[in-house]
Write an enzyme that holds these catalytic residues in place. Structure first.
Site, mmCIF file in Angstrom:
data_model
loop_
_atom_site.group_PDB
_atom_site.id
_atom_site.type_symbol
_atom_site.label_atom_id
_atom_site.label_comp_id
_atom_site.label_asym_id
_atom_site.label_seq_id
_atom_site.Cartn_x
_atom_site.Cartn_y
_atom_site.Cartn_z
ATOM 1 C CD1 TRP A 316 -3.062 1.335 0.768
ATOM 2 C CD2 TRP A 316 -1.542 2.471 1.939
ATOM 3 N NE1 TRP A 316 -3.582 2.582 1.022
ATOM 4 C CE2 TRP A 316 -2.670 3.301 1.746
ATOM 5 C CE3 TRP A 316 -0.457 2.968 2.662
ATOM 6 C CZ2 TRP A 316 -2.735 4.592 2.255
ATOM 7 C CZ3 TRP A 316 -0.528 4.270 3.159
ATOM 8 C CH2 TRP A 316 -1.656 5.066 2.961
ATOM 9 C CG HIS A 317 3.167 2.479 3.321
ATOM 10 N ND1 HIS A 317 2.506 1.503 4.031
ATOM 11 C CD2 HIS A 317 3.065 3.612 4.073
ATOM 12 C CE1 HIS A 317 2.036 2.020 5.160
ATOM 13 N NE2 HIS A 317 2.357 3.295 5.211
ATOM 14 N N GLY A 318 3.813 1.722 -1.310
ATOM 15 C CA GLY A 318 4.536 2.017 -2.540
ATOM 16 C C GLY A 318 4.837 0.777 -3.363
#
Length: 463
Positions: A316-318
């Site tokens: 989700w963060h990258g």
């Protein structure tokens, strides 16, 4: 457009507030929707259509889910909604990552999409997905008013950097919210506090991290300064934006959920994730972890559930391997804590627990911020002298002296002690006079920093 800009502070926000409070109640959501679309257009004019499409898609799907409740069509519409949301997120955020890895693995030459990542897509996609899931589960009723639903999705205070606000958090407030001087004043105070955290402390630590990246200095001292600096930067940047969002929401009559609760005073990594980015942790808990069985399953299945949640949290963060590794890193530590480490931590002094947590977090953010896994491992090794030019140099000591005071202020500011001290020392009656002066001074200082053209990064483009 970002909150910490002159355009937002002295043009967009005052004009929006003035129009919002002038118009009658029935038009307030329309004003917020138009203002939010303009806000997004100013920063991401190419993808306003994506925000509108996401809103209309989940609005229609949820109406269909409710209409066909108890039939197979209900499930079909639910699956369709999830597929569309994940397809949009997958295409814009992850397509090129997977294509690159397939090309590297198989030696193929599949062309990249080169799609530009829409700002805040991870936040508003998770919000609309949680809405559809809750309607499908029967926890909330589908919103019949498209304007109200679109206002919820695009609400500018939390649109690009969270907190992740679920429809159930503000359902009643969308149609009926109160506006009081007390609530508005609290919103202003919270916003200015967040602005100061972001502009003075977050940006100050960001300048230090930038110096590390550009200087080529690789002494042990400077690597430690950088690692601590980035820990402080991301906290004040992210929690500052959350404070500003909560404050803005309060000005417009909304009550948004808290997103940070002094995570750096935690005594375990489990506690840290109850205090850091709380709305994201809660989202994965309610929509992934518990549906998989949570911890009410066999140990092997529980470990699998943890692995899935933290793989997805990292992703989700990258779209990069360091984010996936970052998620796996936390997943492993949480499993180790639950299985046996907590029994040991319960027996040691609180100071030892906090040092343990801070060291784990420091390593995690080196992984998080590195451009590649290889660079992350190199920088972690440098903390202990591997591959460095020495323990200290004249340049690294200069930077240490230059930023020492700001770093100490940031460290103290990341704890609840300044707030507790102020509450204890300042009489309640005196706060009526002191607060306006204090927040006015803070706003002037922040404005001076912004006008001066100080380093003002926007960390959330990657999300």
């Amino acid at each position: 457009m970002v909150f910490s800009s002159i355009t937002f502070l002295y043009y967009f926000l005052p004009i929006t507030l003035a129009i919002y409070f002038i118009v009658p109640k029935k038009l307030k959501n329309a004003v917020l929707l138009l203002a939010s679309l303009f806000f997004y257009f100013a920063g991401e004019y190419l993808y306003v259509w994506l925000l509108l499409f996401s809103s209309i898609s989940d609005y229609l799907h949820s109406l269909a889910i409710e209409k066909y409740r108890g039939t197979k069509k209900q499930t079909y519409f639910f699956i369709s909604s999830i597929i569309i949301n994940l397809a949009l997120l997958g295409y814009f955020k992850y397509a090129d990552f997977f294509i690159l890895n397939i090309n590297n693995l198989l030696g193929t030459s599949i062309p990249l999409t080169k799609a530009v990542l829409p700002i805040g897509i991870s936040f508003f996609t998770f919000q609309t997905m949680s809405y559809t899931i809750d309607v499908y589960r029967g926890r909330i009723k589908a919103q019949k008013n498209l304007l109200s639903f679109a206002t919820f999705v695009s609400l500018f205070p939390q649109l690009v950097a969270g907190p992740i606000v679920r429809y159930s958090d503000i359902d009643g407030q969308l149609e009926n919210r109160n506006h009081t001087i007390k609530q508005f004043s609290y919103g202003v105070e919270r916003f200015v506090t967040g602005l100061a955290k972001k502009v003075i402390l977050g940006n100050g630590m960001g300048e230090l991290c930038k110096l590390f990246s550009e200087s080529g200095e690789n002494t042990v001292l400077f690597v430690w300064i950088y690692a601590i600096g980035f820990m402080l930067q991301i906290y004040f940047d992210f929690s500052g934006y959350s404070d500003m969002a909560i404050g803005l929401g309060s000005m417009f009559g909304f009550s948004f959920p808290e997103n940070f609760n002094y995570p750096y005073i935690s005594k375990s990594i489990t506690e840290f994730w109850r205090r850091w980015h709380m709305t994201l942790s809660g989202w994965f808990k309610d929509y992934v972890y518990i549906p998989l069985g949570g911890n009410k399953v066999k140990k092997s299945r529980w470990i699998f559930n943890i692995a899935v949640v933290w793989f997805l949290t990292g992703l989700w963060h990258g779209a990069a391997w360091n984010f996936i590794f970052w998620g796996a890193y936390f997943g492993i530590i949480l499993v180790v804590e639950k299985l046996f480490l907590n029994r040991f931590l319960d027996k040691v002094p609180s100071a030892v627990k906090r040092v343990y947590v801070l060291f784990i977090i420091l390593i995690s953010f080196i992984i998080f911020n590195a451009p590649s896994l290889g660079t992350a491992f190199t920088q972690i090794g440098m903390l202990f002298g591997s591959g460095t030019s020495g323990a200290i140099s004249q340049l690294s000591f200069y930077y240490f002296k230059s930023y020492a005071l700001l770093m100490v202020i940031a460290v103290i500011g990341s704890t609840p002690y300044p707030r507790k001290l102020a509450e204890k020392l300042i009489p309640e009656k005196a706060k009526i006079f002191i607060k306006p002066i204090w927040y006015g001074i803070l706003l002037i200082i922040c404005t001076a920093y912004i006008v001066d053209g100080s380093y003002n990064p926007f960390l959330y483009f990657r999300f």
